[in-house]
Scaffold this motif. Structure first.
Motif, PDB file in Angstrom:
ATOM      1  N   ASP A 165      -7.611  16.826  -3.058  1.00 50.00           N
ATOM      2  CA  ASP A 165      -8.050  15.351  -2.920  1.00 50.00           C
ATOM      3  C   ASP A 165      -8.822  15.099  -1.775  1.00 50.00           C
TER       4      ASP A 165
ATOM      5  N   SER B  50       4.661  12.323  -7.279  1.00 46.51           N
ATOM      6  CA  SER B  50       3.230  11.755  -7.310  1.00 46.51           C
ATOM      7  C   SER B  50       3.383  10.319  -7.014  1.00 46.51           C
ATOM      8  N   THR B  51       2.169   9.831  -6.828  1.00 43.99           N
ATOM      9  CA  THR B  51       2.059   8.386  -6.790  1.00 43.99           C
ATOM     10  C   THR B  51       1.620   7.681  -8.225  1.00 43.99           C
ATOM     11  N   SER B  52       1.210   6.563  -8.228  1.00 46.16           N
ATOM     12  CA  SER B  52       1.070   5.750  -9.510  1.00 46.16           C
ATOM     13  C   SER B  52      -0.025   6.605 -10.248  1.00 46.16           C
ATOM     14  N   SER B  53       0.038   6.430 -11.752  1.00 49.52           N
ATOM     15  CA  SER B  53      -1.158   6.740 -12.471  1.00 49.52           C
ATOM     16  C   SER B  53      -2.256   5.794 -12.428  1.00 49.52           C
ATOM     17  N   ALA B  54      -2.071   4.495 -11.637  1.00 47.20           N
ATOM     18  CA  ALA B  54      -3.224   3.923 -11.378  1.00 47.20           C
ATOM     19  C   ALA B  54      -4.449   4.301 -10.826  1.00 47.20           C
ATOM     20  N   ALA B  55      -4.142   5.287  -9.505  1.00 40.85           N
ATOM     21  CA  ALA B  55      -5.067   6.010  -8.980  1.00 40.85           C
ATOM     22  C   ALA B  55      -4.863   7.497  -9.072  1.00 40.85           C
ATOM     23  N   PRO B  56      -5.344   7.883 -10.165  1.00 39.96           N
ATOM     24  CA  PRO B  56      -5.022   9.085 -10.481  1.00 39.96           C
ATOM     25  C   PRO B  56      -5.649  10.590  -9.501  1.00 39.96           C
ATOM     26  N   SER B  57      -6.490   9.874  -8.895  1.00 40.61           N
ATOM     27  CA  SER B  57      -7.039  10.782  -7.817  1.00 40.61           C
ATOM     28  C   SER B  57      -6.352  11.122  -6.624  1.00 40.61           C
ATOM     29  N   PHE B  58      -5.445  10.264  -6.410  1.00 40.43           N
ATOM     30  CA  PHE B  58      -4.628  10.264  -5.255  1.00 40.43           C
ATOM     31  C   PHE B  58      -2.955  10.466  -5.420  1.00 40.43           C
TER      32      PHE B  58
ATOM     33  N   LEU C 256      -1.965  13.694   1.779  1.00 44.72           N
ATOM     34  CA  LEU C 256      -2.856  13.927   0.610  1.00 44.72           C
ATOM     35  C   LEU C 256      -3.017  15.406   0.291  1.00 44.72           C
TER      36      LEU C 256
END
Lengths: 225, 230
Positions: free
Chosen positions: B196, B115-123, B192
């Protein structure tokens, strides 16, 4: 002969003092009435404020509800914008966190002495898939390493190669794996150092370690066009 | 009871009446007015909040075409499906333009989704790890790597230039190969997650309908040495 005042005592000027004939009760009643009037005025003002404010509150609440309803009707646009910005930010973070292997290849090409031939170029590491440099937990970004193997003409050139590799951007360490010089068996056959493809007699392997915190970022070196 | 006593009693009674009147009638009304004043301030604050929300929503509505366009462009970098066909097409085009022979592509099924960063939880991106094998000389491969990095680049001001798939190269291995140079590139592409998706994502499924052959060009330089000699 003694003068006699024939006016009755209660009808004379100044009779009863300042309190008059009522002994001051009239003043008290007058003061009480004045106080009641003042209290009534204060109550009236307060009641007027209450009425006004109740109306204003009702109006303000109605307006707030109306504005909220309008904002709620446009909420899909807001959430769309938020999602779009969020996605853009994530893509930008991933793009910035990438290790610039192209820049590394370019620099290796620039710093290697001309009489060094590489037989192997193996680069690994960099940010873990999906991690962004700004928010990834520590440890998800491994320090990129570059393992080079090749051959050259002398041990001195190997040393020079190590020194020059240290000049590349973001390099924290250059370590030697092996370096071995083979005594030429016969003239015209220099490729006897263990690598059949190498034209020189001294073969080596080096490991270049990059600083994980200071890895080159693809965007910093310009476009690819 | 003397006249003075009567006067004192009358004054006390009058003051008592006034104080009682104030405490029982006027003061509660003034307190109520004060309470309503605070409620009015609160209501006006909620109006301000609602107005700000509405302005933000109206701004978002105005910016919708721009945001939609951004999303569609981002769809080229991170599409809603894996779109391997589109990726192959882009790699083939880039390899051809850099005179690099695109030999093979293999999906690395051992890679785990991340998963990508928690900075953008929707992504949340799901990486796919591929191994590319190319033939070409050192500087052609350098240019090729530069090209695939340039498909999606972040600008210093936070902006993005999206011209293709977002790839993260995790490893580059170069080795001599039959009179040429073979490069194995381990990279990660992103997609994606299905939960999302936004309206603009459907517009970004621009996979080409026809794919060209994966062997678009022969090894570019016959004089390429077996060793990498920059």
């Amino acid at each position: 002969m003694k003068a006699v005042n024939l006016i009755p005592s209660d009808q004379r000027r100044g009779a009863g003092g300042v309190t008059g004939r009522s002994d001051g009760i009239a003043y008290v009643i007058l003061g009480l009435l004045t106080g009641v009037v003042v209290l009534a005025a204060m109550w009236g003002i307060a009641d007027h404020d209450v009425g006004n404010r109740q109306g204003a509150i009702a109006g303000a609440k109605a307006k707030a509800v109306q504005l909220q309803a309008q904002a709620s009707a446009l909420a899909p646009y807001t959430s769309f914008q938020t999602a779009s910005h969020s996605r853009q930010q994530t893509v930008a973070e991933i793009a910035q966190a990438r290790f610039d292997w192209a820049h590394t290849m370019h620099e290796v090409g620039r710093v290697l002495p001309s009489d060094v031939d590489l037989t192997s170029f193996n680069g690994t590491g960099g940010p873990a898939p999906g991690s962004a440099a700004t928010s990834a937990p520590s440890g998800s970004t491994t320090a990129p390493t570059l393992t080079l193997a090749g051959c050259t003409t002398s041990q001195a050139v190997v040393a020079e190669t190590m020194t020059r590799l240290r000049l590349m951007d973001g390099v924290s360490d250059v370590s030697i794996g092996t370096t071995s010089a083979a005594r030429p068996i016969a003239s015209g056959n220099p490729a006897s150092a263990g690598s059949t493809a190498c034209p020189h007699s001294v073969s080596f392997s080096l490991t270049v370690t990059y600083d994980a915190a200071g890895v080159p970022v693809a965007a910093s070196t310009g476009g690819a066009k | 009871m003397t006249a003075r006593d009567r006067l004192v009693v009358a004054v006390i009674v009058a003051v008592g009446i006034l104080v009682a009147g104030y405490l029982t009638i006027v003061s509660p009304e003034r307190g109520k007015a004060s309470r309503l004043g605070r409620q009015l301030s609160s209501a006006q604050a909620s109006i301000t909040t609602a107005q700000n929300s509405l302005q933000a929503a109206q701004a978002a509505q105005t910016a919708y075409p721009s945001n939609y366009s951004t999303l569609v462009r981002l769809g080229k970098a991170v599409p809603p499906q894996d779109q391997v066909a589109s990726l192959i097409y882009q790699l083939d085009q880039a390899a051809g333009s850099k005179h690099v022979f695109f030999a093979s592509l293999a999906n690395d099924t051992t890679a785990t989704a991340a998963s990508t960063s928690s900075a953008a939880p929707s992504f949340t991106a799901l990486p796919f790890t591929f191994t590319f094998t190319f033939d070409g000389n050192y500087f052609q491969l350098y240019k090729f790597l530069r090209a695939i990095d340039g498909w999606t680049t972040a600008k210093s001001n936070g902006g993005l230039v999206v011209d293709g798939r977002l790839l993260t190269v995790q490893g580059v291995t170069l080795a001599p190969s039959a009179g040429s140079l073979a490069a194995t590139i381990t990279a990660t592409a992103y997609t994606l997650p299905s939960g999302d998706l936004l309206p603009g994502d459907s517009a970004s499924t621009d996979a080409p309908t026809t794919l060209t052959s994966t062997s678009t060009s022969s090894p570019s330089t016959a004089a390429t040495p077996a060793t990498v000699a920059p």
